[in-house]
Design a protein around this motif. Structure first.
Motif, PDB file in Angstrom:
ATOM      1  N   UNK A 114       0.849  -1.196   0.000  1.00 45.74           N
ATOM      2  CA  UNK A 114       0.000   0.000   0.000  1.00 45.74           C
ATOM      3  C   UNK A 114       0.881   1.242   0.000  1.00 45.74           C
ATOM      4  N   UNK A 115       0.447   2.269  -0.767  1.00 45.72           N
ATOM      5  CA  UNK A 115       1.242   3.494  -0.865  1.00 45.72           C
ATOM      6  C   UNK A 115       0.723   4.627   0.013  1.00 45.72           C
ATOM      7  N   UNK A 116      -0.611   4.733   0.127  1.00 42.58           N
ATOM      8  CA  UNK A 116      -1.122   5.809   0.973  1.00 42.58           C
ATOM      9  C   UNK A 116      -2.099   5.235   1.998  1.00 42.58           C
ATOM     10  N   UNK A 117      -2.693   6.130   2.803  1.00 42.38           N
ATOM     11  CA  UNK A 117      -3.539   5.665   3.908  1.00 42.38           C
ATOM     12  C   UNK A 117      -4.754   4.888   3.391  1.00 42.38           C
ATOM     13  N   UNK A 118      -5.341   5.357   2.275  1.00 43.05           N
ATOM     14  CA  UNK A 118      -6.524   4.668   1.722  1.00 43.05           C
ATOM     15  C   UNK A 118      -6.139   3.274   1.229  1.00 43.05           C
ATOM     16  N   UNK A 119      -4.990   3.213   0.556  1.00 37.20           N
ATOM     17  CA  UNK A 119      -4.534   1.905   0.044  1.00 37.20           C
ATOM     18  C   UNK A 119      -4.275   0.952   1.217  1.00 37.20           C
ATOM     19  N   UNK A 120      -3.714   1.528   2.303  1.00 41.67           N
ATOM     20  CA  UNK A 120      -3.411   0.675   3.449  1.00 41.67           C
ATOM     21  C   UNK A 120      -4.710   0.153   4.074  1.00 41.67           C
ATOM     22  N   UNK A 121      -5.732   1.009   4.119  1.00 36.11           N
ATOM     23  CA  UNK A 121      -7.026   0.590   4.655  1.00 36.11           C
ATOM     24  C   UNK A 121      -7.607  -0.541   3.793  1.00 36.11           C
ATOM     25  N   UNK A 122      -7.476  -0.366   2.492  1.00 39.76           N
ATOM     26  CA  UNK A 122      -7.969  -1.389   1.553  1.00 39.76           C
ATOM     27  C   UNK A 122      -7.260  -2.724   1.818  1.00 39.76           C
ATOM     28  N   UNK A 123      -5.941  -2.664   1.985  1.00 38.40           N
ATOM     29  CA  UNK A 123      -5.178  -3.908   2.227  1.00 38.40           C
ATOM     30  C   UNK A 123      -5.510  -4.521   3.579  1.00 38.40           C
ATOM     31  N   UNK A 124      -5.748  -3.654   4.575  1.00 42.14           N
ATOM     32  CA  UNK A 124      -6.134  -4.149   5.913  1.00 42.14           C
ATOM     33  C   UNK A 124      -7.448  -4.938   5.811  1.00 42.14           C
ATOM     34  N   UNK A 125      -8.384  -4.384   5.040  1.00 40.21           N
ATOM     35  CA  UNK A 125      -9.673  -5.080   4.857  1.00 40.21           C
ATOM     36  C   UNK A 125      -9.470  -6.399   4.120  1.00 40.21           C
ATOM     37  N   UNK A 126      -8.605  -6.358   3.106  1.00 43.78           N
ATOM     38  CA  UNK A 126      -8.324  -7.601   2.376  1.00 43.78           C
ATOM     39  C   UNK A 126      -7.712  -8.630   3.324  1.00 43.78           C
ATOM     40  N   UNK A 127      -6.813  -8.172   4.181  1.00 44.65           N
ATOM     41  CA  UNK A 127      -6.156  -9.082   5.118  1.00 44.65           C
ATOM     42  C   UNK A 127      -7.186  -9.732   6.049  1.00 44.65           C
ATOM     43  N   UNK A 128      -8.113  -8.902   6.577  1.00 42.62           N
ATOM     44  CA  UNK A 128      -9.151  -9.423   7.479  1.00 42.62           C
ATOM     45  C   UNK A 128     -10.012 -10.450   6.735  1.00 42.62           C
TER      46      UNK A 128
END
Ligand code: GLY
Length: 401
Positions: A114-128
């Motif tokens: 993830x590059x920015x905060x939104x991307x990181x949130x997206x990846x966090x959701x994918x991880x969950x």
């Protein structure tokens, strides 16, 4: 109109064979793996395609990524994707042996960043979501990501390490399937299928562009996006498969830079999906756009720009690499993004199409399921959620009740 006669000399469309048991329309990865498995089961098999092994296989990156390409609402597809990924090592061993060619299979794993905060949130959701599905993936902070892949930009904020998502080289895979088919006795009709032949309420073969008529007991529709527009199929039975364009770049990593990346790297960049797939021969595939533009398959300045812009943000050093190729392919997408596998509502016509983003990944399981169906007449349990009949008139009535 000309009928195939086993005693005729070879025609311009290729060597003539006795009436096949199985005609496969489409010589992409899915058509070839189906033909190979059918021939191995003792069925006389013929493939109709002007350029077998061409098409999307020449463009696709070849990610085998059921875990990092997980999407909400696609749990049934996930099970099939995982089943196929598990078969890959054995499948490539058998195929490479049968073909005498390598496929470029690489158990390298994948890092999704993830590059920015939104991307990181997206990846966090994918991880969950991955964890809820019982999948293996590990959350890493930015520093840990860069330790694994030092070419990543300092702005990378975190990522998912997925050691089970691998890659294969689709061009080499297609060449190996072609060779294995030839060695197994599959005949190739290097011509376009103009339309399906239907007699009464049964599919009986195909008519080629030059008017040649081929008949067979069973016809497999494996024509990628063209499966949704083949003449002769009654309109209400046409599979709902549409083209979704993907533009892809190929770069070359000179020896001095190796290893540029050691595994596949994926990213969400401002909502868009990007992947970089490094091969051991120095090729680096960067993809892909996803465009609903009908049959348009042109490479555009905008598509190339967006891929390079996002790739540069992720891996600044990429602009040093020679750009060797650009290309565009058409994914065969279905309404639920899952393939259509098995008998259609037209007797004699079997579907192996609609694999959308997962054609290369799903090759082993598709070959096994279709081979079993063609040899025994029974559709294996595993294929049942993917029956083409889920989109038919009967399914709609069932849905309305
Ligand atoms: N599976 C990668 C793509 O469709 O672009």
């Amino acid at each position: 109109m000309r009928s195939v006669n086993p005693d005729s000399p070879p025609g311009p469309a290729g060597p003539l064979t006795p009436r096949p048991d199985v005609l496969v329309i489409g010589g992409g990865v899915i058509g070839l793996v189906t033909a190979w498995r059918a021939a191995q089961r003792g069925l006389r098999t013929e493939v109709v395609d002007p350029a077998p092994g061409g098409g999307a296989a020449q463009v696709a990156a070849g990610m085998l990524a059921p875990v990092t390409e997980l999407h909400y609402g696609e749990e049934a597809l996930l099970a099939l994707n995982l089943a196929s990924a598990r078969r890959y090592p054995g499948f490539v061993r058998e195929l490479e042996e049968a073909a005498g060619l390598e496929t470029g299979y690489r158990a390298c794993g994948t890092l999704a960043v993830a590059l920015d905060a939104d991307d990181r949130e997206h990846l966090r959701e994918l991880h969950a979501f991955q964890q809820r599905c019982g999948l293996e993936s590990q959350w890493l902070n930015g520093r840990e990501c860069r330790r694994l892949e030092p070419m990543l930009a300092p702005s990378v904020r975190g990522g998912l390490r997925v050691d089970g998502d691998h890659q294969v080289d689709p061009r080499r895979l297609a060449a190996a399937l072609l060779a294995a088919c030839e060695r197994a006795g599959v005949a190739f009709r290097r011509a376009s299928a103009a339309r399906l032949s239907v007699s009464g309420d049964r599919a009986t073969g195909v008519v080629l562009a030059d008017g040649t008529e081929l008949s067979a007991d069973r016809t497999v529709l494996a024509a990628g996006p063209d499966s949704g527009r083949l003449d002769g199929i009654p309109a209400e039975l046409l599979p709902p498969v549409r083209p979704v364009k993907g533009q892809v770049l190929r770069l070359r990593v000179p020896g001095a830079y190796a290893p540029f990346l050691s595994r596949t790297v994926r990213a969400v960049v401002r909502g868009g999906h990007l992947y970089l797939v490094p091969r051991t021969n120095g090729e680096l595939v960067v993809g892909a756009t996803s465009e609903e533009l009908g049959w348009d398959s042109t490479v555009t300045a905008g598509g190339v720009y967006e891929l390079l812009r996002d790739a540069h943000e992720l891996i600044p050093g990429i602009t040093e690499l020679p750009l060797t190729e650009t290309g565009a392919g058409l994914r065969p997408a279905s309404p639920d993004n899952a393939p259509l596998l098995g008998p259609t509502e037209l007797a004699g016509l079997i579907a192996a199409t609609g694999h959308h983003r997962n054609g290369v990944l799903l090759a082993p399981v598709t070959g096994d399921l279709l081979g079993e169906l063609l040899a025994t007449g029974d559709l294996p349990e595993q294929a049942r959620p993917f029956t083409p009949r889920r989109f038919g008139a009967a399914a709609s009535e069932e849905h309305l009740r």
